[in-house]
Design an enzyme around this catalytic site. Structure first.
Site, PDB file in Angstrom:
ATOM      1  N   LYS A  13       9.830   2.460   0.150  1.00  0.00           N
ATOM      2  CA  LYS A  13       8.367   2.477   0.301  1.00  0.00           C
ATOM      3  C   LYS A  13       7.790   3.872   0.027  1.00  0.00           C
ATOM      4  O   LYS A  13       6.818   3.999  -0.699  1.00  0.00           O
ATOM      5  CB  LYS A  13       7.964   2.039   1.721  1.00  0.00           C
ATOM      6  N   ARG A  88       3.786  -2.673  11.964  1.00  0.00           N
ATOM      7  CA  ARG A  88       5.226  -2.780  12.132  1.00  0.00           C
ATOM      8  C   ARG A  88       5.605  -3.893  13.086  1.00  0.00           C
ATOM      9  O   ARG A  88       6.780  -4.115  13.340  1.00  0.00           O
ATOM     10  CB  ARG A  88       5.740  -1.464  12.675  1.00  0.00           C
ATOM     11  N   ARG A 133      17.450  13.711   8.558  1.00  0.00           N
ATOM     12  CA  ARG A 133      16.502  13.160   9.548  1.00  0.00           C
ATOM     13  C   ARG A 133      17.261  12.718  10.798  1.00  0.00           C
ATOM     14  O   ARG A 133      18.299  12.069  10.687  1.00  0.00           O
ATOM     15  CB  ARG A 133      15.808  11.944   8.918  1.00  0.00           C
TER      16      ARG A 133
HETATM   17  P1  ADP Z   1      11.582   4.032   8.025  1.00  0.00           P
HETATM   18  O1  ADP Z   1      10.665   3.123   7.276  1.00  0.00           O
HETATM   19  O2  ADP Z   1      12.663   4.592   7.154  1.00  0.00           O
HETATM   20  O3  ADP Z   1      12.123   3.449   9.303  1.00  0.00           O
HETATM   21  P2  ADP Z   1       9.354   5.634   9.019  1.00  0.00           P
HETATM   22  O4  ADP Z   1       9.111   7.044   8.686  1.00  0.00           O
HETATM   23  O5  ADP Z   1       8.371   4.631   8.553  1.00  0.00           O
HETATM   24  O6  ADP Z   1      10.815   5.335   8.470  1.00  0.00           O
HETATM   25  O7  ADP Z   1       9.461   5.469  10.615  1.00  0.00           O
HETATM   26  C1  ADP Z   1      10.303   6.262  11.414  1.00  0.00           C
HETATM   27  C2  ADP Z   1      10.100   5.928  12.902  1.00  0.00           C
HETATM   28  O8  ADP Z   1       8.759   6.219  13.286  1.00  0.00           O
HETATM   29  C3  ADP Z   1      10.299   4.464  13.294  1.00  0.00           C
HETATM   30  O9  ADP Z   1      11.637   4.133  13.529  1.00  0.00           O
HETATM   31  C4  ADP Z   1       9.433   4.391  14.565  1.00  0.00           C
HETATM   32  O10 ADP Z   1      10.102   4.919  15.683  1.00  0.00           O
HETATM   33  C5  ADP Z   1       8.271   5.299  14.249  1.00  0.00           C
HETATM   34  N1  ADP Z   1       7.117   4.555  13.667  1.00  0.00           N
HETATM   35  C6  ADP Z   1       6.626   4.662  12.401  1.00  0.00           C
HETATM   36  N2  ADP Z   1       5.581   3.831  12.228  1.00  0.00           N
HETATM   37  C7  ADP Z   1       5.409   3.174  13.388  1.00  0.00           C
HETATM   38  C8  ADP Z   1       4.528   2.159  13.843  1.00  0.00           C
HETATM   39  N3  ADP Z   1       3.593   1.632  13.036  1.00  0.00           N
HETATM   40  N4  ADP Z   1       4.651   1.712  15.115  1.00  0.00           N
HETATM   41  C9  ADP Z   1       5.580   2.198  15.931  1.00  0.00           C
HETATM   42  N5  ADP Z   1       6.455   3.144  15.583  1.00  0.00           N
HETATM   43  C10 ADP Z   1       6.385   3.633  14.330  1.00  0.00           C
END
Ligand code: ADP
Length: 187
Positions: A13, A88, A133
């Protein structure tokens, strides 16, 4: 144009969002990046979020929605945006629908990038070596994939009911995926 990107962790993404930013001149709004920004800035919210993120669980809906609302209010987001990492879960999908109704906005596309779980695990392992990360360790990745399956995958069905989902095959070269996305956006 307002786009939501859906897909498992490691589905590409963020990579595809970068191309969309250049091509369509709209900002990439990633809730993961917003949260990592809060962690880097050592805000109270960031500290609380870090603990949850390091386990691969979801940060509270209200916290993420608050950050997102603030970001969507900024000037550059008025012409459209690429939303990545939100919604999410189904509660967040409902929250976003309400927010859009409030702002008289509509969503143009939900792109579901599909990559099978083995490939996703391999990609994240590679990324972990490069980026380091803290949530890319094997055990945490397994939990993030579970959270995706249980909580995030139903969001695609939510948007399918609105008839705005296009499934994008996420394998092949980055350029291949990019071309599939551009084709989907023409409809
Ligand atoms: P990936 O898609 O690789 O899991 P992201 O950067 O989108 O990586 O998300 C990393 C972390 O950030 C998630 O595992 C979660 O803990 C938190 N996070 C991101 N977006 C949300 C969301 N919309 N609601 C809750 N937690 C979120």
């Amino acid at each position: 144009m307002r786009i939501v990107l859906l897909g498992a962790p490691g589905s590409g993404k963020g990579t595809q969002a970068k191309f969309l930013v250049e091509k369509h001149n709209i900002p990439h709004i990633s809730t993961g990046d917003l949260l990592r920004g809060a962690i880097a800035a050592k805000t109270e919210l960031g500290l609380a979020a870090k603990e949850v993120m390091d386990k691969g669980n979801l940060v509270s809906d209200d916290i993420v929605l608050g950050m997102l609302k603030e970001r969507l209010g900024q000037d550059d987001a008025q012409k459209g945006f690429i939303l990545d990492g939100f919604p999410r879960n189904l509660v967040q999908a409902e929250m976003l629908s309400e927010l859009f109704t409030e702002l008289s906005l509509s969503l143009d596309h939900a792109l579901l990038i599909e990559v099978d779980p083995d490939e996703v695990v391999a990609r994240i392992a590679k990324r972990a070596e490069i980026e380091g990360r803290s949530d890319d360790t094997e055990e945490v990745v397994r939990n993030r994939l579970n959270v995706y399956k249980e909580q995030t995958a139903p969001v695609a069905d939510f948007y399918k009911k609105q008839d705005i989902v296009t499934e994008i095959m996420g394998t092949g070269s980055i350029e291949d995926v990019q071309a599939r996305i551009e084709a989907a956006l023409r409809f």
